[in-house]
Design a protein around this motif. Structure first.
Motif, PDB file in Angstrom:
ATOM      1  N   GLY A  24       0.822  -1.206   0.000  1.00  0.00           N
ATOM      2  CA  GLY A  24       0.000   0.000   0.000  1.00  0.00           C
ATOM      3  C   GLY A  24       0.859   1.260   0.000  1.00  0.00           C
ATOM      4  N   ARG A  25       1.919   1.244   0.803  1.00  0.00           N
ATOM      5  CA  ARG A  25       2.821   2.409   0.847  1.00  0.00           C
ATOM      6  C   ARG A  25       3.460   2.657  -0.517  1.00  0.00           C
ATOM      7  NH1 ARG A  25       4.121   0.738   5.959  1.00  0.00           N
ATOM      8  NH2 ARG A  25       5.800  -0.616   5.233  1.00  0.00           N
ATOM      9  N   GLN A  26       3.891   1.589  -1.171  1.00  0.00           N
ATOM     10  CA  GLN A  26       4.556   1.752  -2.476  1.00  0.00           C
ATOM     11  C   GLN A  26       3.549   2.265  -3.527  1.00  0.00           C
ATOM     12  OE1 GLN A  26       7.560   1.646  -1.667  1.00  0.00           O
ATOM     13  NE2 GLN A  26       7.057   0.508   0.191  1.00  0.00           N
ATOM     14  N   LEU A  27       2.317   1.741  -3.465  1.00  0.00           N
ATOM     15  CA  LEU A  27       1.273   2.222  -4.386  1.00  0.00           C
ATOM     16  C   LEU A  27       1.028   3.710  -4.171  1.00  0.00           C
ATOM     17  CD1 LEU A  27      -1.243  -0.742  -4.081  1.00  0.00           C
ATOM     18  CD2 LEU A  27      -0.135  -0.014  -6.197  1.00  0.00           C
ATOM     19  N   ARG A  28       0.932   4.112  -2.897  1.00  0.00           N
ATOM     20  CA  ARG A  28       0.666   5.527  -2.597  1.00  0.00           C
ATOM     21  C   ARG A  28       1.830   6.412  -3.043  1.00  0.00           C
ATOM     22  NH1 ARG A  28      -1.762   3.162   1.777  1.00  0.00           N
ATOM     23  NH2 ARG A  28       0.030   3.366   3.156  1.00  0.00           N
ATOM     24  N   THR A  29       3.054   5.920  -2.844  1.00  0.00           N
ATOM     25  CA  THR A  29       4.233   6.700  -3.254  1.00  0.00           C
ATOM     26  C   THR A  29       4.158   7.009  -4.745  1.00  0.00           C
ATOM     27  OG1 THR A  29       5.619   5.752  -1.534  1.00  0.00           O
ATOM     28  CG2 THR A  29       6.763   6.656  -3.448  1.00  0.00           C
ATOM     29  N   LEU A  30       3.836   5.990  -5.542  1.00  0.00           N
ATOM     30  CA  LEU A  30       3.795   6.203  -6.997  1.00  0.00           C
ATOM     31  C   LEU A  30       2.590   7.049  -7.399  1.00  0.00           C
ATOM     32  CD1 LEU A  30       4.910   2.760  -8.483  1.00  0.00           C
ATOM     33  CD2 LEU A  30       6.301   4.758  -7.908  1.00  0.00           C
ATOM     34  N   ARG A  31       1.429   6.733  -6.806  1.00  0.00           N
ATOM     35  CA  ARG A  31       0.209   7.468  -7.197  1.00  0.00           C
ATOM     36  C   ARG A  31       0.295   8.935  -6.806  1.00  0.00           C
ATOM     37  NH1 ARG A  31      -3.706   2.618  -5.175  1.00  0.00           N
ATOM     38  NH2 ARG A  31      -3.773   1.446  -7.131  1.00  0.00           N
ATOM     39  N   ALA A  32       1.052   9.238  -5.738  1.00  0.00           N
ATOM     40  CA  ALA A  32       1.122  10.613  -5.253  1.00  0.00           C
ATOM     41  C   ALA A  32       2.212  11.421  -5.955  1.00  0.00           C
ATOM     42  CB  ALA A  32       1.392  10.605  -3.747  1.00  0.00           C
TER      43      ALA A  32
END
Ligand SMILES: [Zn+2]
Length: 174
Positions: A131-139
């Motif tokens: 989830g953290r990695q997804l958020r890093t990229l999406r943000a």
């Protein structure tokens, strides 16, 4: 014979009958994959990819580091990819990795300190890390919203991928 020499022998055979000379530089499936480096994961086989199909980026833990973001921006802006898969997996070596302990151990064994890497980026929960990695990229302001970014956990015991949806709280397995 060491493993590198064995690998070079295998490469001789590979190059003798090489069918991928005309593979495109622009990934045919417009896909980029960030996966863990785990030796049990053959990303291309897991996803049915051939040379020329996708960019595959790997590191310990499938972490969206600065260098992964750099590579994804090159992949997206210069080479036309428009979908990203992040693939973590069960029994990951980075799961439970303690940054401080590993740093201390290496410093003790080498008798030296080092400024880099600043962190080993271990984690304690697979889904939460993904989830953290997804958020890093999406943000990231340079990764367009039009890029589809999805996260998956690969089960090393079954070979199956399960999607981790991040529009609800991460499921805790501990
Ligand atoms: Zn791993």
């Amino acid at each position: 014979m060491g493993s590198i020499d064995e690998a070079l022998k295998a490469n001789e055979l590979y190059a003798q009958n090489f069918p991928f000379a005309d593979s495109p530089k622009v990934p045919a499936r417009k896909l980029a994959v960030l996966g863990c480096m785990d030796a049990r994961m053959n990303i291309e086989r897991i996803l049915g990819l051939e040379p020329g199909d996708a960019h595959v980026l790997r590191n310990a833990g499938a972490i969206a580091t600065e260098d992964v973001v750099r590579s994804l921006l090159v992949s997206n802006y210069l080479l036309g990819t428009n979908e990203v898969m992040i693939i973590g997996h069960t029994d990951c070596g980075a799961l439970g990795l303690n940054d401080g302990e590993l740093r201390e151990r290496i410093e003790r064994e080498r008798g030296a300190t080092a400024a880099s890497p600043a962190q080993f980026l271990g984690f304690s929960n697979l889904e939460a890390n993904l989830g953290r990695q997804l958020r890093t990229l999406r943000a990231h302001p340079w990764i367009p919203e039009s890029i589809s970014i999805r996260g998956f956990i690969y089960d090393v015991a079954t070979g199956r991928l399960a999607e981790v949806k991040t529009n609800r709280p991460a499921i805790t397995t501990e």
